[in-house]
Design a protein around this motif. Structure first.
Motif, PDB file in Angstrom:
ATOM      1  N   ASP A  39      23.543  16.815  39.947  1.00 10.59           N
ATOM      2  CA  ASP A  39      21.369  17.372  40.000  1.00 10.59           C
ATOM      3  C   ASP A  39      20.343  16.741  38.998  1.00 10.59           C
ATOM      4  O   ASP A  39      20.374  17.158  37.884  1.00 10.59           O
ATOM      5  CB  ASP A  39      21.229  18.629  40.492  1.00 10.59           C
ATOM      6  CG  ASP A  39      22.489  19.066  41.821  1.00 10.59           C
ATOM      7  OD1 ASP A  39      23.037  17.852  42.646  1.00 10.59           O
ATOM      8  OD2 ASP A  39      22.535  20.357  41.809  1.00 10.59           O
ATOM      9  N   TYR A  40      18.824  16.275  39.786  1.00  7.31           N
ATOM     10  CA  TYR A  40      18.310  15.580  38.842  1.00  7.31           C
ATOM     11  C   TYR A  40      16.868  16.413  39.548  1.00  7.31           C
ATOM     12  O   TYR A  40      16.598  15.835  41.540  1.00  7.31           O
ATOM     13  CB  TYR A  40      18.441  14.490  37.631  1.00  7.31           C
ATOM     14  CG  TYR A  40      18.275  13.517  38.569  1.00  7.31           C
ATOM     15  CD1 TYR A  40      16.681  12.980  38.799  1.00  7.31           C
ATOM     16  CD2 TYR A  40      19.030  12.799  39.451  1.00  7.31           C
ATOM     17  CE1 TYR A  40      16.354  11.498  39.151  1.00  7.31           C
ATOM     18  CE2 TYR A  40      18.716  12.096  40.290  1.00  7.31           C
ATOM     19  CZ  TYR A  40      17.787  10.871  40.151  1.00  7.31           C
ATOM     20  OH  TYR A  40      17.469   9.980  41.079  1.00  7.31           O
ATOM     21  N   GLN A  78      13.622  16.859  44.711  1.00  2.00           N
ATOM     22  CA  GLN A  78      15.013  17.532  44.249  1.00  2.00           C
ATOM     23  C   GLN A  78      16.130  16.299  44.586  1.00  2.00           C
ATOM     24  O   GLN A  78      16.379  15.963  45.681  1.00  2.00           O
ATOM     25  CB  GLN A  78      15.145  18.111  44.603  1.00  2.00           C
ATOM     26  CG  GLN A  78      14.562  19.703  44.450  1.00  2.00           C
ATOM     27  CD  GLN A  78      14.513  19.979  43.098  1.00  2.00           C
ATOM     28  OE1 GLN A  78      15.064  19.771  41.957  1.00  2.00           O
ATOM     29  NE2 GLN A  78      13.261  19.810  41.756  1.00  2.00           N
ATOM     30  N   ILE A  79      17.270  15.994  43.331  1.00  2.00           N
ATOM     31  CA  ILE A  79      17.719  14.873  44.011  1.00  2.00           C
ATOM     32  C   ILE A  79      19.452  15.590  43.880  1.00  2.00           C
ATOM     33  O   ILE A  79      19.743  15.828  43.177  1.00  2.00           O
ATOM     34  CB  ILE A  79      18.056  13.909  42.940  1.00  2.00           C
ATOM     35  CG1 ILE A  79      16.674  12.765  43.174  1.00  2.00           C
ATOM     36  CG2 ILE A  79      18.995  12.454  43.971  1.00  2.00           C
ATOM     37  CD1 ILE A  79      16.086  12.515  44.644  1.00  2.00           C
ATOM     38  N   LEU A  86      25.809   8.036  41.159  1.00  2.00           N
ATOM     39  CA  LEU A  86      26.102   7.769  39.609  1.00  2.00           C
ATOM     40  C   LEU A  86      24.623   8.320  39.359  1.00  2.00           C
ATOM     41  O   LEU A  86      23.134   8.017  40.130  1.00  2.00           O
ATOM     42  CB  LEU A  86      26.837   6.744  38.904  1.00  2.00           C
ATOM     43  CG  LEU A  86      25.534   5.519  39.235  1.00  2.00           C
ATOM     44  CD1 LEU A  86      26.660   4.606  37.748  1.00  2.00           C
ATOM     45  CD2 LEU A  86      26.309   4.877  40.592  1.00  2.00           C
ATOM     46  N   LEU A  87      24.065   7.845  38.264  1.00  2.00           N
ATOM     47  CA  LEU A  87      23.151   8.236  37.340  1.00  2.00           C
ATOM     48  C   LEU A  87      22.660   6.831  36.367  1.00  2.00           C
ATOM     49  O   LEU A  87      23.305   6.458  35.929  1.00  2.00           O
ATOM     50  CB  LEU A  87      22.759   9.614  36.394  1.00  2.00           C
ATOM     51  CG  LEU A  87      22.580  11.221  37.377  1.00  2.00           C
ATOM     52  CD1 LEU A  87      22.638  11.883  35.852  1.00  2.00           C
ATOM     53  CD2 LEU A  87      21.347  10.714  38.203  1.00  2.00           C
ATOM     54  N   VAL A  88      21.645   6.132  37.144  1.00  2.00           N
ATOM     55  CA  VAL A  88      21.700   5.216  36.319  1.00  2.00           C
ATOM     56  C   VAL A  88      20.223   4.842  35.690  1.00  2.00           C
ATOM     57  O   VAL A  88      19.327   5.445  36.380  1.00  2.00           O
ATOM     58  CB  VAL A  88      21.866   3.578  36.417  1.00  2.00           C
ATOM     59  CG1 VAL A  88      21.706   2.676  35.612  1.00  2.00           C
ATOM     60  CG2 VAL A  88      23.209   3.491  37.064  1.00  2.00           C
ATOM     61  N   ARG A  89      19.896   4.887  34.721  1.00  2.00           N
ATOM     62  CA  ARG A  89      18.203   4.793  33.353  1.00  2.00           C
ATOM     63  C   ARG A  89      18.435   3.639  33.286  1.00  2.00           C
ATOM     64  O   ARG A  89      18.920   3.143  33.038  1.00  2.00           O
ATOM     65  CB  ARG A  89      18.023   6.319  33.090  1.00  2.00           C
ATOM     66  CG  ARG A  89      17.688   7.505  33.204  1.00  2.00           C
ATOM     67  CD  ARG A  89      16.491   7.481  34.732  1.00  2.00           C
ATOM     68  NE  ARG A  89      16.760   7.991  35.041  1.00  2.00           N
ATOM     69  CZ  ARG A  89      17.413   8.927  36.256  1.00  2.00           C
ATOM     70  NH1 ARG A  89      18.542   8.620  36.778  1.00  2.00           N
ATOM     71  NH2 ARG A  89      17.558  10.562  36.073  1.00  2.00           N
ATOM     72  N   GLY A 125      14.601   8.232  42.761  1.00  2.00           N
ATOM     73  CA  GLY A 125      14.850   8.755  43.892  1.00  2.00           C
ATOM     74  C   GLY A 125      16.015   7.975  43.804  1.00  2.00           C
ATOM     75  O   GLY A 125      16.858   8.113  42.517  1.00  2.00           O
ATOM     76  N   VAL A 126      16.897   7.712  44.569  1.00  2.00           N
ATOM     77  CA  VAL A 126      18.106   7.308  45.474  1.00  2.00           C
ATOM     78  C   VAL A 126      17.857   5.780  46.209  1.00  2.00           C
ATOM     79  O   VAL A 126      16.860   5.248  46.156  1.00  2.00           O
ATOM     80  CB  VAL A 126      18.897   7.728  46.178  1.00  2.00           C
ATOM     81  CG1 VAL A 126      20.069   7.536  46.308  1.00  2.00           C
ATOM     82  CG2 VAL A 126      19.045   9.318  45.256  1.00  2.00           C
ATOM     83  N   LEU A 127      18.879   4.720  45.436  1.00  2.00           N
ATOM     84  CA  LEU A 127      18.548   3.182  45.959  1.00  2.00           C
ATOM     85  C   LEU A 127      20.264   2.775  46.544  1.00  2.00           C
ATOM     86  O   LEU A 127      21.091   3.075  44.944  1.00  2.00           O
ATOM     87  CB  LEU A 127      18.161   2.723  44.858  1.00  2.00           C
ATOM     88  CG  LEU A 127      18.383   0.390  45.191  1.00  2.00           C
ATOM     89  CD1 LEU A 127      17.194   0.340  46.464  1.00  2.00           C
ATOM     90  CD2 LEU A 127      18.057   0.131  44.544  1.00  2.00           C
TER      91      LEU A 127
END
Length: 393
Positions: free
Chosen positions: A284-285, A292-293, A300-303, A352-354
């Protein structure tokens, strides 16, 4: 003193995905700028407002971020089976160079739409979806854009929402065909021949890394290995010179291992590639918009960093690299997503989300990818002329 007039050049200011740039038709450029060289670089720098020691680009069209310091040239294709050639220049904000070493995946969306706007492609059908085959001249790859049209014109309004872009627009589907690097050794997608490498980084020690060349050369590391969670936002990273220096050290080490540069000093003039990204399991983040995601909604998370700064969303070319790496069991991206075979992945980025997808296959011990797919949108923001002082290019 003689005062020179400004030169007017037809141009279009266009948003593509989460980027925007100044688009030109090749034939509209001054003759000296229709070929590679200093005049073209100088022209693009003056249009964008670079190099700017204030890093603000006030005296140009740039927006002082890597996502908005871009120029594009579109022309009828010289390559069989393609409609247009698309050449992309990443203009450095504060340094004196234009980087031609890679593509912009987000502005690839704009390239498909602009091909129709510019009259290079006549939409068939008049109402529906027009297929535009694009030759990406920087990297020598084919991109297929599926552009919605109405009455023979690009449909720009719609209900497709893209995190990182404020307003909804019409969806454009992009297919990046054979996005990995070509190589006779069969290991060019993974330049070292490994899915995971031990990367020695001065000052940081040895890090696990996936070095991949698909969409754009990219260095993936685990967020936890470098003291991060993968849920960081821009202000957390970009406000710290120490953290930015750490990421640049990783990027330089990766570029050396991938064979993109021969000495660390060369990295200064190759800021656009490779990209550096860090991954973590879903969690969650809170996105930069306050949205709110939930971990249940992503894999997964990616930066990722672009031109030395954490990107506000995700670069399109890096999204191709993410899709490809996620589809290949054993890479750091795949492992962060839970491992196993997969053809699509949903990742959380700062905005956000992709969702992206890739078709990968293994033959004779080597991995290949036939295409990566993602959706973006594009919209003309302004069209007419840009003006630059005569004698500045």
């Amino acid at each position: 003193m003689t005062y020179e007039k400004q030169v007017r050049i037809p141009a279009t200011y266009l948003r593509g995905g989460t980027s925007k740039g100044v688009f030109f038709r090749l034939e509209d450029l001054p003759e000296s700028c229709r070929v590679p060289g200093k005049p073209r670089d100088r022209l693009f720098q003056r249009v964008i407002g670079s190099p700017d020691p204030y890093a603000a680009q006030i005296d140009g069209m740039g927006g002082a971020t890597s996502s908005t310091s871009k120029c594009v040239i579109i022309s009828p294709s010289t390559r069989a089976g393609h409609d247009v050639d698309y050449l992309y220049g990443q203009v450095s904000i504060d340094k004196d160079f234009v980087d031609w070493s890679g593509n912009c995946g987000n502005l690839s969306t704009g390239a498909g739409a602009f091909a129709i706007h510019a009259g290079y492609v006549r939409p068939v059908p008049q109402d529906g979806v027009c297929t535009v085959r694009i030759w990406q001249a920087n990297i020598g790859k084919t991109i297929v854009a599926h552009v919605p049209v109405r009455g023979g014109q690009v449909q720009e309004s719609g209900d497709f929402e893209l995190d990182g872009v404020t307003f909804a627009a019409a969806e454009i589907v992009l297919e990046f065909l054979d996005p990995a690097d070509d190589g006779d050794d069969g290991g060019a997608m993974f330049p070292t021949g490994h899915l995971v490498d031990e990367l020695d980084v001065p000052g940081l020690g040895t890090l696990k890394a996936t070095l991949i060349n698909s969409g754009i050369p990219t260095v993936f590391v685990n967020a936890a290995d470098i003291g991060h969670t993968g849920a960081e936002l821009r202000e957390h990273i970009n406000g710290s010179p120490e953290l930015l220096a750490k990421f640049e050290a990783i990027r330089v080490a990766g570029a050396l291992r991938m064979g993109l540069i021969k000495t660390p000093e060369e990295a200064v003039t190759r800021q656009h590639t490779p990209k550096i990204a860090f991954v973590a399991p879903a969690a969650d983040y809170t996105a930069s918009s306050g949205k709110q995601i939930k971990a249940a909604d992503i894999d997964l998370l990616v930066r990722a960093l672009s031109m030395g700064k954490l990107h506000h969303a995700m670069m399109g070319t890096a999204s191709v690299a993410i899709a490809t790496a996620a589809a290949i069991p054993g890479t750091l991206v795949n492992l962060a997503a839970g491992g196993g075979a997969r053809e699509a992945v949903r990742f959380g980025h700062p905005s956000g989300v992709l969702r992206v997808g890739a078709q990968a296959a293994q033959a004779n011990g080597q991995w290949t990818v036939t295409k990566a797919v993602m959706s973006r949108s594009a919209r003309i923001l302004m069209e007419g002329f840009v003006r630059v002082p005569a004698g500045s290019f």
